[in-house]
Design a protein around this motif. Structure first.
Motif, PDB file in Angstrom:
ATOM      1  N   ASN A 177       0.870  -1.170   0.000  1.00  0.00           N
ATOM      2  CA  ASN A 177       0.000   0.000   0.000  1.00  0.00           C
ATOM      3  C   ASN A 177       0.910   1.224   0.000  1.00  0.00           C
ATOM      4  N   LEU A 182       2.868  -0.008   3.984  1.00  0.00           N
ATOM      5  CA  LEU A 182       2.716  -1.321   4.604  1.00  0.00           C
ATOM      6  C   LEU A 182       2.372  -2.376   3.557  1.00  0.00           C
ATOM      7  N   ASP A 184       0.299  -5.785   2.929  1.00  0.00           N
ATOM      8  CA  ASP A 184      -0.834  -6.556   3.444  1.00  0.00           C
ATOM      9  C   ASP A 184      -0.879  -7.883   2.697  1.00  0.00           C
ATOM     10  N   ASN A 216       3.152   1.579  11.793  1.00  0.00           N
ATOM     11  CA  ASN A 216       2.581   0.256  11.532  1.00  0.00           C
ATOM     12  C   ASN A 216       1.641  -0.127  12.675  1.00  0.00           C
ATOM     13  N   SER A 218      -1.081  -1.648  12.637  1.00  0.00           N
ATOM     14  CA  SER A 218      -1.735  -2.949  12.447  1.00  0.00           C
ATOM     15  C   SER A 218      -0.719  -4.093  12.408  1.00  0.00           C
ATOM     16  N   TRP A 219       0.438  -3.900  13.061  1.00  0.00           N
ATOM     17  CA  TRP A 219       1.487  -4.920  13.057  1.00  0.00           C
ATOM     18  C   TRP A 219       0.988  -6.246  13.609  1.00  0.00           C
ATOM     19  N   ASP A 223       0.530  -7.071   9.279  1.00  0.00           N
ATOM     20  CA  ASP A 223       1.003  -6.098   8.300  1.00  0.00           C
ATOM     21  C   ASP A 223       2.499  -5.845   8.508  1.00  0.00           C
ATOM     22  N   GLU A 224       3.222  -5.722   7.409  1.00  0.00           N
ATOM     23  CA  GLU A 224       4.670  -5.532   7.434  1.00  0.00           C
ATOM     24  C   GLU A 224       5.009  -4.149   6.894  1.00  0.00           C
TER      25      GLU A 224
END
Length: 288
Positions: A177, A182, A184, A216, A218-219, A223-224
């Motif tokens: 994204n 990030l 996904d 980040n 939403s780690w 998510d990376e």
């Protein structure tokens, strides 16, 4: 002598080195997976093998006493184009170290030998370390030990951001994204086990950990964050000439200090899962 230092000295010695994928044995591959499935969730063995088939090789840490795998880090070395010019990318993939060996010098030493070997083999190409970070510990390896890197709490470099995004698109097409930086991997993405890298208020008091979480958030869902560090000759020289530290060790650079470079003690106070627990559990399941 503290209890932690005494416990560390009692650990069996280990040796770690980079091996090409075609030279890695089945037993070594199985040992890597046994560690992986403890620290990461949602990754069956077939997927682990498929992912590994795309790697150049892996740094593998073994106990000298019995040859058991206690850690590994997969790697990819490839040349890609950024803004129409070739650059060399060294990508660190799945990285797992048995918790009792967290902070051990074997991995940074093996990793540095790999970097130096690649730097000498491609002396004229711009070179970068590319990684994706789901946990703050991985990000801190970059942020506390590279002079030029992205994302950076002290301000993002547009060129390094472009390198990170181009590398992400090359290695993981369609996953990035570009608004958030990030990657996904969907609902089936592997995630860290809860005990591995929690972010508590104590960690958030460290500026770079708070920064990581802000970039980040939403780690914990898998998510990376796309990250990159410059391996230009200037940065290499600064690291080598800094006699007070070696790559990835804590300390203060003579040549550069950053108020935002605070770190926390990465050594765990309690070891929930040891490598012997992993192998003993696997052995019990086979005999049951």
């Amino acid at each position: 002598m503290s209890a932690n230092k005494a416990a560390q000295k009692k650990l069996p010695p280990i040796k770690m080195r980079f091996k090409k994928r075609e030279d890695i044995t089945l037993d070594e591959c199985l040992g890597m997976y046994e560690l992986f499935k403890v620290y990461y969730q949602n990754t069956p063995f077939e997927q682990f093998l498929e992912d590994f088939s795309n790697k150049t090789g892996a740094h593998i840490a073994k106990r000298k006493t019995d040859g058991k795998v206690v850690g590994f880090s997969t790697g990819v070395a490839r040349t890609i184009e950024v803004d129409g010019k070739p650059v060399r990318i060294l990508f660190s993939g799945d990285t797992v170290m048995a918790k009792e060996y967290w902070g051990h010098s074997a991995f940074p030493q093996s990793f540095f030998r790999w970097l130096l070997s690649e730097r000498l083999r491609h002396p004229t190409l711009p070179m970068y370390w590319f990684l994706i970070s789901m946990g703050y510990r991985t990000y801190l390896i970059l942020a506390n030990n590279f002079y030029k890197y992205y994302p950076n709490i002290d301000g993002d470099d547009p060129h390094l951001k472009n390198v990170a995004f181009t590398a992400a698109d090359n290695i993981f097409p369609g996953a990035l994204n570009r608004e958030t930086g990030l990657l996904d991997f969907g609902e089936d993405a592997c995630t860290l086990s809860d005990f591995v890298t929690p972010i508590t208020d104590k960690e958030r008091a460290v500026p770079k950990i708070a920064f990581f979480e802000s970039r980040n958030p939403s780690w914990h869902k898998g998510d990376e964050m796309a990250c990159v560090g410059s391996l230009d000759w200037g940065s290499f020289g600064r690291v080598i000439l800094d006699a007070r530290r070696t790559l990835f060790k804590k300390g203060t650079r003579k040549t550069q200090k950053q108020a935002s470079s605070a770190v926390v003690n990465h050594k765990p106070e309690n070891i929930e899962v040891t490598v012997d627990d992993i192998y003993n559990k696997e052995s019990d399941s086979k005999t049951a």
